[in-house]
Write an enzyme that holds these catalytic residues in place. Structure first.
Site, PDB file in Angstrom:
ATOM      1  CE  LYS A  73      -1.991   0.720   3.605  1.00  0.00           C
ATOM      2  NZ  LYS A  73      -2.524   0.441   4.847  1.00  0.00           N
ATOM      3  CB  THR A  75       5.006   0.162  -2.749  1.00  0.00           C
ATOM      4  OG1 THR A  75       5.780  -0.351  -1.651  1.00  0.00           O
ATOM      5  CG2 THR A  75       5.856   0.169  -4.000  1.00  0.00           C
ATOM      6  NE  ARG A  96       0.499   5.064   8.567  1.00  0.00           N
ATOM      7  CZ  ARG A  96       0.268   3.776   8.761  1.00  0.00           C
ATOM      8  NH1 ARG A  96       0.000   3.325   9.966  1.00  0.00           N
ATOM      9  NH2 ARG A  96       0.317   2.940   7.751  1.00  0.00           N
ATOM     10  CE  LYS A 107       6.082  -2.448   8.244  1.00  0.00           C
ATOM     11  NZ  LYS A 107       5.023  -1.448   8.539  1.00  0.00           N
ATOM     12  CB  ALA A 275      -3.803   1.524  11.569  1.00  0.00           C
ATOM     13  CG  PHE A 303      -3.249  -2.244   9.815  1.00  0.00           C
ATOM     14  CD1 PHE A 303      -2.128  -2.983   9.440  1.00  0.00           C
ATOM     15  CD2 PHE A 303      -3.297  -1.752  11.110  1.00  0.00           C
ATOM     16  CE1 PHE A 303      -1.097  -3.237  10.346  1.00  0.00           C
ATOM     17  CE2 PHE A 303      -2.267  -2.002  12.011  1.00  0.00           C
ATOM     18  CZ  PHE A 303      -1.177  -2.738  11.620  1.00  0.00           C
ATOM     19  CG  PHE A 383       3.642  -9.121  -5.713  1.00  0.00           C
ATOM     20  CD1 PHE A 383       2.790  -8.053  -5.512  1.00  0.00           C
ATOM     21  CD2 PHE A 383       4.598  -9.387  -4.744  1.00  0.00           C
ATOM     22  CE1 PHE A 383       2.892  -7.256  -4.368  1.00  0.00           C
ATOM     23  CE2 PHE A 383       4.700  -8.609  -3.603  1.00  0.00           C
ATOM     24  CZ  PHE A 383       3.851  -7.543  -3.409  1.00  0.00           C
ATOM     25  CD1 TRP A 411       8.507  -2.947  -4.411  1.00  0.00           C
ATOM     26  CD2 TRP A 411       9.653  -3.846  -6.094  1.00  0.00           C
ATOM     27  NE1 TRP A 411       9.658  -3.497  -3.894  1.00  0.00           N
ATOM     28  CE2 TRP A 411      10.382  -4.055  -4.910  1.00  0.00           C
ATOM     29  CE3 TRP A 411      10.199  -4.327  -7.296  1.00  0.00           C
ATOM     30  CZ2 TRP A 411      11.609  -4.723  -4.870  1.00  0.00           C
ATOM     31  CZ3 TRP A 411      11.424  -4.985  -7.269  1.00  0.00           C
ATOM     32  CH2 TRP A 411      12.115  -5.179  -6.062  1.00  0.00           C
TER      33      TRP A 411
END
Lengths: 558, 558
Positions: A73, A75, A96, A107, A275, A303, A383, A411
């Site tokens: 999201k 990205t 954020r 992460k 979130a 999220f 993807f 991406w």
């Protein structure tokens, strides 16, 4: 073939000096301060100067419920901003700030990915401009003031068993979830049970993100309820007289941060509440500033749409009088297949059965966005192992539903991979009239507001309130807090309160086990299931791979 | 008449843009990064560029034992730097960064005073460039890694009763001195006793201040002992494999910070370890950088010469191969009278009897500086109620002793009030040959090294080691740590280990009750008396007066 990591890509791309980015969005010299060569803080006076100017078009990026497969999201948000600029639309991205806890834990970084990143990614993922550290300091200074107040005579008659203000760390540290402080005898304080949250779950983070200016932040800080007297009378920061000191600790942090994307798109990154426990979007000041500095603003909420978007719309947009024009709902074939029952290990295999089942999750979020009166576009984030059949299926399904869908490859290709999405987003805004309205009225009862969210957003049959929750609701009504919006704390993985129920669960109730007042932030938190406010580290934390190379550059942030 | 407060003076004086200060000391554009308009971080590459250039003359400012009357050591340090520049000597001031704990607690700020301050004082006293927050984050990340390591199986066999790594906060918070963490059942960690120090007492702060470059900092971090196995085998950061992550968290912070004094004298402010529990001076990198960028460097060490100067000379100067040329010993009539028995309430009254007795404290510190082979000047820092008789007494006494004394009025007059001191300092360096040598050899036994400090610096008869301390010394010898320098932890108020014995106590022993290894920092801490590593807040914290005014400016930092 070596697939370059995010940090490799980020370090190869040429950044513009931040003064060029500031000039690009029309900032005057006294309106910003450099923090290094590629970061700046923007003075709040900019909002005054642009007071009469209409806001840019606000586009909210949300997604299906996240799965371990990843949906990308952030990205897509960054890539969409890049694509909009490629098409000649003056666009500012608002995001954020990442928390150090998840960065060091799982992460390894949270600033987009591939060719759709905000930079300098290593700064953004580490201490950035110190905002979160300032919030940690203010939160813990307040805790120290509370314990000192009690130690020095407890003039406010705080019941040590009823202190609700917790300390924080911007780390994943499960050992701090439940602690006893004040041990060691009469010179060391008063023993009591306590616990630490991660900083991004602090009420001060929520206040920071909802304040409309410095004075409003000070008022909100003064309203924080830190605990209760034995008769349940609330004790606030104003009672302790430390709202000035807390405001002072936050006066630089409250200025939004300016950076850029890999394609030199201006990006404002500021504030980062969780979130699940908090409202999950960047600061209101960042969004407002982006709306003044760009013709378009692309922002995201944490999220899935059941958490981030619901709270963005019911809480932030309402409080800040924002007027969103369109929503982008991000989905991936991989994640939809997981929602349809596929195992993570098998996601490379084509599985149209799982996809057909899993797409019901997307459908529910589409209904939610419609219920808010907003037009939307689906972004199918491609993807590498997605098959043509799978992509065709999603596209045909969207056509049947009569909704716009765009295949994004940001991406891999940066803004070039999002041009179609950008065009569709702009067309949606031009052709479809947004009629945004929150899903509930503030004047409804607390139970009603929660019921509306559970039924309209989650698709639940109803809500079960535990006896504790019922008692707390009564208390909140007695305290005059009934007219505040609700901040739902729920697992991000499911529309229900059971993280294992993926897809679109049916015939379920939501259990609200506890309510917590965030009177400074201006909402009531309703907790469902087990929502962790202090994460733990995994067996092999991402930190084990992090280092600094011989040139002094970051290694292992991915 | 309204006497302007420090913050009023600081906000009235015109600061130069930091780029002008950077240019003044010859920094090239790529060698520094702006942090706002009046702060910068200096790249460590500067040290490489100036490698072959001889160091500037290093002047260390120390003082008599501090009393509640105040001695104004930081103010004299800043004022001397201003005066040196007025006389045409290219001088850089090097100072410690203030900790938020004392700022919010008692002091309300620590950046000089009156017309001898470093600015922007409100930034310096709050978050500054985030260095201390980065150290807090690294310290607490390490704690989280330790507890997570145990939770995930404890491969290193750490004995939970023998963990010596504590968490930290940059706050005064007595409730955190003794805590129990890991409560709440098997999913929340392993219960154990723990405690928090103030960040400036962290070993990471000491490492940060003694590292010679990034690679040296990484090596030192890897050597930190976090705890022991049941058989007393040390477990280090290297065993946990997180030295890379800790280095990454500190890679920006390790760059020294450039600011200016009220008279635009360049000042490098970096690192700030406590002088009672740690070694009490700014970072070695800051001192080295100042030595390359100025013909003279004026720096200070915390508390009196028995603590700060002793450790500056025996630890920092030795490790960093510094070559101090002269010392300034700051004294005030008020403080000397307190050392001679006067009460704080009566300091406005002339009291030559108390002064004559109290000056013995100064005499002891003079002997200490001589023992290190260094020439010195006494700075008698004038306060408004000092009588001519009292000042004459001190001056005549110095003349009898054959030592230089200078009456300074830098608080009131800035550099103009320190011209005589500056001249005498320069003459001292030109006319008297410094023959600096540490007071002990590293190869001596641990007991001998402590004995030498106690006898030569404190004037003690000898040292009493508790059975615990003796046992720990044996253990340290067995671990191969005997050849490290000693970092004495002692009350700052007395030459002895009893804070009530002012003046120059005689016939006393020092009791060493505990030794703690700081193997990363590279010293052994010897604790005497009760040394607090986490201060508490007073009944009326300074924070109660702090606020932000309608212009967004700080109020109540004094």
């Amino acid at each position: 073939m070596h697939v370059p990591t995010d940090i490799e890509i980020a370090s190869q791309v040429k950044k513009k000096p931040i003064k060029d980015i500031a000039a690009l969005i029309g900032l005057q010299e006294e309106e910003w301060e450099p923090y290094g060569k590629y970061k700046a803080k923007i003075n709040l006076s900019v909002l005054d100067r642009y007071k009469e100017q209409p806001d840019g078009n606000l586009i909210l990026v949300t997604s299906i419920n996240p799965t371990p497969a990843g949906e990308g999201k952030s990205t897509v948000t960054v890539g969409l901003g890049q694509a909009m600029n490629q098409l000649g639309h003056r666009t500012v991205v608002a995001l954020r700030e990442p928390s150090l806890g998840p960065t060091m834990g799982l992460k390894g970084g949270a600033s987009g990915g591939g060719y759709a990143q905000v930079v300098p990614m290593e700064d953004i993922n580490l201490h950035f401009t110190g905002d979160i550290h300032a919030i940690t300091a203010a939160n813990n200074a307040l805790a120290a003031f509370i314990d000192n107040h009690i130690y020095q005579g407890n003039e406010c008659h705080i019941d040590v068993r009823r202190i609700v203000w917790k300390r924080v760390m911007d780390l994943n540290d499960r050992a701090l979830r439940n602690v006893v402080v004040g041990l060691g005898g009469i010179k060391q304080g008063v023993p009591r049970e306590d616990g630490f949250n991660i900083t991004v779950a602090s009420e001060i983070m929520a206040i920071f993100c909802l304040a409309s200016d410095l004075a409003d932040m000070r008022r909100r800080l003064s309203r924080i309820v830190v605990g209760y007297q034995t008769d349940e009378t609330p004790v606030t920061v104003a009672d302790l007289g430390v709202e000035g000191a807390l405001t002072l600790l936050l006066k630089e942090a409250i200025m939004p941060n300016l950076v850029q994307t890999l394609e030199n798109t201006p990006a404002i990154i500021h504030g980062g509440p969780f979130a699940n426990i908090a409202h999950g979007c960047n600061s209101l000041l960042a969004t407002k500033m982006a709306s003044k500095l760009g013709d378009y603003v692309v922002t995201e909420a944490g999220f899935g749409a059941d958490l981030g978007a619901e709270k963005f719309l019911n809480i932030k947009a309402r409080m800040g009088e924002l007027d969103p024009k369109a929503v982008v709902i991000v989905a991936t074939v991989r994640a939809l297949k997981m929602h349809g029952g596929a195992e993570k290990a098998n996601l490379k295999e084509e599985n149209l059965v799982a996809l057909r089942e899993g797409i019901k999750n997307l459908k529910k979020h589409m209904e939610t966005i419609e219920a808010f009166g907003l037009p939307f576009v689906i972004a199918l984030n491609r993807f590498v192992h997605d098959t043509d059949e799978e992509i065709n299926f999603v596209q045909s399904w969207c056509k049947e539903q009569g909704v716009e869908v765009s295949l994004t490859e940001v991406w891999e290709k940066g803004g070039n991979g999002g041009l179609d999405l950008a065009e569709k987003a702009v067309q949606t805004i031009q052709n479809k009239q947004a009629k945004f309205m929150p899903l509930y009225e503030l004047e409804e009862t607390i139970e009603n507001k929660i019921n509306r969210i559970a039924q309209q957003v989650y698709g639940a049959n109803g809500v079960h309130f535990t006896p504790q929750a019922k008692e707390q609701i009564k208390q909140m009504e007695a305290n005059g807090w009934a007219n505040l919006p609700i901040c739902m704390a729920k697992t991000q993985y499911s529309l229900s309160d059971d993280p294992k129920r993926l897809g679109r669960p049916e015939t379920f109730d939501i259990t609200v086990r506890e309510l917590r007042p965030s009177i400074g932030a201006g909402f009531l938190v309703a907790l469902t299931g087990d929502v962790l406010t202090m994460p733990g580290l995994p067996k092999e934390p991402a930190a084990l791979k992090m280092d600094v190379n011989e040139n002094g550059d970051a290694v292992g942030l991915f």
